[in-house]
Design a protein around this motif. Structure first.
Motif, mmCIF file in Angstrom:
data_model
loop_
_atom_site.group_PDB
_atom_site.id
_atom_site.type_symbol
_atom_site.label_atom_id
_atom_site.label_comp_id
_atom_site.label_asym_id
_atom_site.label_seq_id
_atom_site.Cartn_x
_atom_site.Cartn_y
_atom_site.Cartn_z
ATOM 1 N N LEU A 59 0.825 -1.211 0.000
ATOM 2 C CA LEU A 59 0.000 0.000 0.000
ATOM 3 C C LEU A 59 0.859 1.261 0.000
ATOM 4 N N ALA A 60 1.927 1.253 0.773
ATOM 5 C CA ALA A 60 2.805 2.423 0.859
ATOM 6 C C ALA A 60 3.492 2.721 -0.471
ATOM 7 N N ALA A 61 3.686 1.709 -1.299
ATOM 8 C CA ALA A 61 4.371 1.891 -2.580
ATOM 9 C C ALA A 61 3.460 2.455 -3.670
ATOM 10 N N LEU A 62 2.161 2.496 -3.442
ATOM 11 C CA LEU A 62 1.234 3.018 -4.443
ATOM 12 C C LEU A 62 1.324 4.544 -4.507
ATOM 13 N N PRO A 63 1.137 5.121 -5.689
ATOM 14 C CA PRO A 63 1.138 6.588 -5.797
ATOM 15 C C PRO A 63 -0.179 7.161 -5.272
ATOM 16 N N GLU A 64 -0.118 8.389 -4.783
ATOM 17 C CA GLU A 64 -1.347 9.082 -4.373
ATOM 18 C C GLU A 64 -2.087 9.504 -5.635
ATOM 19 N N PRO A 65 -3.378 9.603 -5.672
ATOM 20 C CA PRO A 65 -4.345 9.422 -4.590
ATOM 21 C C PRO A 65 -4.794 7.976 -4.405
ATOM 22 N N ARG A 66 -4.271 7.051 -5.221
ATOM 23 C CA ARG A 66 -4.677 5.647 -5.097
ATOM 24 C C ARG A 66 -4.310 5.053 -3.743
ATOM 25 N N ARG A 67 -3.175 5.446 -3.201
ATOM 26 C CA ARG A 67 -2.754 4.906 -1.907
ATOM 27 C C ARG A 67 -3.828 5.159 -0.852
ATOM 28 N N SER A 68 -4.317 6.375 -0.766
ATOM 29 C CA SER A 68 -5.342 6.720 0.218
ATOM 30 C C SER A 68 -6.631 5.944 -0.033
ATOM 31 N N GLU A 69 -7.016 5.833 -1.293
ATOM 32 C CA GLU A 69 -8.258 5.131 -1.642
ATOM 33 C C GLU A 69 -8.174 3.649 -1.297
ATOM 34 N N LEU A 70 -7.076 2.986 -1.685
ATOM 35 C CA LEU A 70 -6.940 1.566 -1.378
ATOM 36 C C LEU A 70 -6.742 1.318 0.113
ATOM 37 N N THR A 71 -6.084 2.223 0.808
ATOM 38 C CA THR A 71 -5.925 2.081 2.256
ATOM 39 C C THR A 71 -7.290 2.142 2.936
ATOM 40 N N ARG A 72 -8.136 3.032 2.472
ATOM 41 C CA ARG A 72 -9.488 3.149 3.031
ATOM 42 C C ARG A 72 -10.306 1.877 2.771
ATOM 43 N N ILE A 73 -10.230 1.350 1.556
ATOM 44 C CA ILE A 73 -10.963 0.126 1.225
ATOM 45 C C ILE A 73 -10.393 -1.058 2.001
ATOM 46 N N ASP A 74 -9.072 -1.112 2.109
ATOM 47 C CA ASP A 74 -8.419 -2.174 2.883
ATOM 48 C C ASP A 74 -8.918 -2.173 4.326
ATOM 49 N N ARG A 75 -8.993 -1.010 4.931
ATOM 50 C CA ARG A 75 -9.489 -0.899 6.304
ATOM 51 C C ARG A 75 -10.931 -1.399 6.405
ATOM 52 N N PHE A 76 -11.747 -1.061 5.403
ATOM 53 C CA PHE A 76 -13.143 -1.486 5.374
ATOM 54 C C PHE A 76 -13.249 -3.012 5.279
ATOM 55 N N VAL A 77 -12.464 -3.611 4.384
ATOM 56 C CA VAL A 77 -12.492 -5.075 4.221
ATOM 57 C C VAL A 77 -12.022 -5.750 5.504
ATOM 58 N N ARG A 78 -10.959 -5.250 6.110
ATOM 59 C CA ARG A 78 -10.446 -5.864 7.344
ATOM 60 C C ARG A 78 -11.409 -5.693 8.512
ATOM 61 N N ASP A 79 -12.135 -4.571 8.562
ATOM 62 C CA ASP A 79 -13.143 -4.393 9.610
ATOM 63 C C ASP A 79 -14.322 -5.338 9.392
ATOM 64 N N THR A 80 -14.674 -5.575 8.135
ATOM 65 C CA THR A 80 -15.804 -6.448 7.808
ATOM 66 C C THR A 80 -15.450 -7.917 8.001
ATOM 67 N N LEU A 81 -14.262 -8.306 7.587
ATOM 68 C CA LEU A 81 -13.833 -9.709 7.652
ATOM 69 C C LEU A 81 -12.483 -9.814 8.368
ATOM 70 N N PRO A 82 -12.475 -9.613 9.679
ATOM 71 C CA PRO A 82 -11.198 -9.577 10.406
ATOM 72 C C PRO A 82 -10.453 -10.906 10.450
#
Length: 180
Positions: A59-82
């Motif tokens: 995630l850290a290697a992705l360019p902005e603004p994709r990094r922020s977008e994928l980090t947000r989705i990643d957090r959502f998926v991990r909260d939904t399916l921990p």
């Protein structure tokens, strides 16, 4: 400059690749120029992170603004399916890795859910199907902000989706799973 050919040999008909006997389509200078590489956006030109990175480094290697977008989705998926393990596979972030084997003997490794940054959109891949078909297709009407295929939900921003409907989709993918 014209090409020289021996007078005793007839000209061979032009063919398209893989289609013998069909005449080749004429190429204008404009068509030839258009077929060459064209400049793309910085996000599309940026190299994809190495496939063997840890998820956080990926995630850290992705360019902005994709990094922020994928980090947000990643957090959502991990909260939904921990309980799903997070991995990096095939140049994308994956959740719930598993091994599959077909009756033919072909086998491999994949993930239940994959998250990938593409040039123009974000792809959420789902590997879940049952007797009613692919799970993602069932959500086409309920996620109008996304382009949905058999096992893929494509969208530009997380805000284009209804989070509760996406949560239902992720939970169903986890519950149904995939049997080859």
């Amino acid at each position: 400059m014209a090409s020289r050919r021996r007078a005793d040999r007839p000209a061979r008909p032009a063919t398209r690749a893989g289609r013998p006997g069909k005449p080749a389509a004429p190429r204008s200078r404009r068509a030839a120029a258009a077929s060459k590489a064209t400049p793309r956006s910085a996000a599309a030109r940026a190299p994809s992170p190495a496939p063997d990175l840890a998820p956080a480094a990926f995630l850290a290697a992705l360019p902005e603004p994709r990094r922020s977008e994928l980090t947000r989705i990643d957090r959502f998926v991990r909260d939904t399916l921990p309980d799903l393990e997070r991995v990096v596979r095939s140049g994308m972030l994956g959740y719930g890795p598993f091994h599959y084997r077909y009756a033919s003997g072909r086998e491999g490794d994949t993930v239940k859910i994959g998250l990938a940054s593409r040039a123009q959109y974000v792809s959420l891949y789902t590997c879940a199907a049952d007797a009613r078909g692919h799970v993602a297709e069932r959500y086409r009407a309920r996620l109008p902000g996304a382009d949905i295929g058999k096992g893929c939900v494509r969208f530009r921003r997380f805000d284009d989706l209804d989070p509760e409907v996406l949560r239902e989709l992720l939970l169903e993918v986890d519950r149904v799973g995939y049997e080859p």
